[in-house]
Design a protein around this motif. Structure first.
Motif, mmCIF file in Angstrom:
data_model
loop_
_atom_site.group_PDB
_atom_site.id
_atom_site.type_symbol
_atom_site.label_atom_id
_atom_site.label_comp_id
_atom_site.label_asym_id
_atom_site.label_seq_id
_atom_site.Cartn_x
_atom_site.Cartn_y
_atom_site.Cartn_z
ATOM 1 N N ASP A 194 -0.483 2.466 -8.900
ATOM 2 C CA ASP A 194 -0.580 3.891 -8.597
ATOM 3 C C ASP A 194 0.398 4.216 -7.475
ATOM 4 O O ASP A 194 0.103 3.986 -6.304
ATOM 5 N N PRO A 195 1.579 4.738 -7.801
ATOM 6 C CA PRO A 195 2.563 5.017 -6.749
ATOM 7 C C PRO A 195 2.035 5.942 -5.670
ATOM 8 O O PRO A 195 2.426 5.823 -4.511
ATOM 9 N N ALA A 196 1.137 6.865 -6.026
ATOM 10 C CA ALA A 196 0.602 7.782 -5.014
ATOM 11 C C ALA A 196 -0.168 7.011 -3.950
ATOM 12 O O ALA A 196 -0.093 7.328 -2.763
ATOM 13 N N VAL A 233 7.595 -1.226 7.405
ATOM 14 C CA VAL A 233 8.301 0.043 7.186
ATOM 15 C C VAL A 233 9.792 -0.197 6.967
ATOM 16 O O VAL A 233 10.378 0.281 5.984
ATOM 17 N N GLN A 234 10.406 -0.953 7.861
ATOM 18 C CA GLN A 234 11.848 -1.144 7.752
ATOM 19 C C GLN A 234 12.218 -2.014 6.550
ATOM 20 O O GLN A 234 13.258 -1.790 5.906
ATOM 21 N N GLY A 235 11.381 -2.983 6.218
ATOM 22 C CA GLY A 235 11.640 -3.807 5.045
ATOM 23 C C GLY A 235 11.581 -3.001 3.762
ATOM 24 O O GLY A 235 12.430 -3.144 2.872
ATOM 25 N N LEU A 236 10.577 -2.143 3.631
ATOM 26 C CA LEU A 236 10.461 -1.318 2.432
ATOM 27 C C LEU A 236 11.612 -0.326 2.332
ATOM 28 O O LEU A 236 12.111 -0.047 1.237
ATOM 29 N N ARG A 237 12.061 0.190 3.461
ATOM 30 C CA ARG A 237 13.215 1.091 3.439
ATOM 31 C C ARG A 237 14.472 0.350 2.966
ATOM 32 O O ARG A 237 15.285 0.896 2.213
ATOM 33 N N LEU A 238 14.621 -0.885 3.387
ATOM 34 C CA LEU A 238 15.760 -1.683 2.933
ATOM 35 C C LEU A 238 15.739 -1.883 1.424
ATOM 36 O O LEU A 238 16.797 -1.881 0.774
ATOM 37 N N VAL A 297 9.888 1.585 -5.786
ATOM 38 C CA VAL A 297 9.314 0.682 -4.789
ATOM 39 C C VAL A 297 7.833 0.990 -4.580
ATOM 40 O O VAL A 297 7.024 0.077 -4.385
ATOM 41 N N ALA A 298 7.443 2.262 -4.635
ATOM 42 C CA ALA A 298 6.032 2.617 -4.502
ATOM 43 C C ALA A 298 5.214 1.981 -5.622
ATOM 44 O O ALA A 298 4.127 1.442 -5.387
#
Length: 411
Positions: free
Chosen positions: A23-25, A167-172, A42-43
């Motif tokens: 569930d991306p949400a 946070v920074q890993g997922l943004r990468l 990614v979500a």
């Protein structure tokens, strides 16, 4: 004597759980997902492990919204300070928006003795956790902080390390390079120290100073809750783990410990996602960057057992990193030397994500994808590094490792 605190034996079978619909949400409703600004791909990948999302948020809620012997404004102010040291400005703003004491973010140290000691401690274990010692905890106690408050302060710093890297890993993973704002100019109290080479732990046991895959134990620098005084809530926070000193000390903040214990299992003890041996490899690489001999021993041992590649794991452990005046690695790429292309890519990314501030790049993510890692495996890798950026800081700032059977008296 303490027993190994963090993990069941490596050879034990991982529990299986029915796969939940992605569930991306749900993957963007928590603080980490929201601050990472996740896109759909990614979500969706992150949502394949909903317990990681739920328990990470539960730990944050318990730490910043729950009862604690440190005010919420102070907890959030110190977390914002730690996030600034990590270069995670989105997380800084998050805490400021939720009532952080912004006086703790200034260039000048607070005049209040207790707050000054807290700021110095947070910065020490954010930047240079391997340089923390018993005297740093005693300094907090002398400044008026209770043992429960010291555990709270340590959790604030360690959990912020987890959130920042998540946070920074997922943004990468989405192609967004970390944006680093200048950290406070003042040096931390750790600058110029070197890591202790003492051969005796606080309990009189023989203290390891070199990396190993052998079983180690751990002893606390402040009093854990005595076994006979544990409340049902504190015992429940262990969820089947040992009642050694580590968990009994962390049980002084039981809601945070319970969420953390479930999060640990959700990241490391499931079959879904990145192969377990490689999650453990990431934890070992993170522990080398942070310089945590205890955590590296546990996860190097597990990675070697699960992968059947002890020589490659030992090669990682044998690397000595050059370090600067804050004990930060000058470079982390040497950790990947001699590994095959997949393990080298995993180690390089993990080590760079573990640095303070983060030095991982989108090029490293591209290399991981070229090695065949899916988005779900990549989100698992980020979670593993983030979790051990948390665990290392607790282990290093609250006690000593020691060789089992060498302590003169059992605690």
């Amino acid at each position: 004597m303490s027993t190994t605190p963090d993990i069941a034996p490596a050879a034990a079978a991982a529990p299986t759980h029915p796969a939940a619909p992605a569930d991306p949400a749900a993957a963007t409703a928590d603080d980490i997902g929201r601050l990472a600004g996740l896109g759909e791909a990614v979500a969706k990948a992150r949502a394949t492990k909903p317990a990681v999302i739920e328990r990470g948020q539960a730990a944050g809620d318990a730490l910043f919204l729950g009862d604690a012997p440190v005010t919420e404004a102070t907890r959030r102010g110190l977390a914002a300070l730690a996030a600034r040291r990590h270069g995670a400005e989105a997380l800084v703003r998050h805490h400021v928006e939720h009532g952080a004491d912004e006086r703790l973010l200034g260039e000048e140290l607070p005049e209040d003795r207790a707050l000054r000691a807290a700021v110095e401690h947070i910065e020490l274990i954010t930047v240079s956790p391997a340089l923390a010692g018993r005297e740093d905890l005693y300094r907090l106690v002398e400044a008026g902080w209770s043992t429960d408050a010291v555990v709270t302060l340590s959790q604030v710093a360690a959990f912020t390390a987890f959130q920042s890297r998540a946070v920074q890993g997922l943004r990468l993973l989405q192609g967004d390079a970390p944006t680093t704002e200048p950290a406070p100019a003042r040096p931390t109290v750790g600058r110029g120290r070197t890591k202790s080479a003492a051969r005796t732990a606080a309990n009189g046991g023989d203290r390891p100073v070199e990396y190993t895959r052998e079983l180690l134990s751990w002893t606390a620098w402040l009093p854990p809750v005595p076994v006979e005084e544990l409340t049902p809530e504190q015992e429940d926070a262990f969820l089947g783990k040992t009642n050694g000193e580590y968990f009994r000390l962390l049980s002084r903040l039981p809601a945070v410990l319970k969420a953390r214990t479930v999060l640990d299992a959700a990241i490391f003890a499931t079959r879904e996602g990145l192969p377990r041996a490689e999650r453990e490899l990431a934890a070992a690489a993170t522990s080398k960057v942070t310089d945590c001999v205890y955590c590296a021993s546990v996860h190097a041992r597990k990675s070697a057992q699960l992968s059947k590649r002890p020589e490659d794991v030992d090669r990682l452990l044998a690397v000595t990193l050059d370090r600067d005046a804050d004990w930060l690695p000058v470079a982390t790429t040497p950790l990947a030397a001699g590994q095959d292309s997949r393990w080298a890519a995993i180690v390089e990314f993990s080590a760079a994500l573990a640095t303070t501030p983060v030095t991982a790049t989108t090029t490293q993510v591209d290399r991981l994808r070229a090695e065949g890692l899916s988005d779900a495996e990549l989100t698992d890798l980020v979670a593993a590094v983030a979790f051990f950026s948390w665990a290392n800081r607790l282990m290093l700032s609250l006690g000593d490792p020691f060789w089992p059977g060498t302590a003169p008296t059992a605690p």
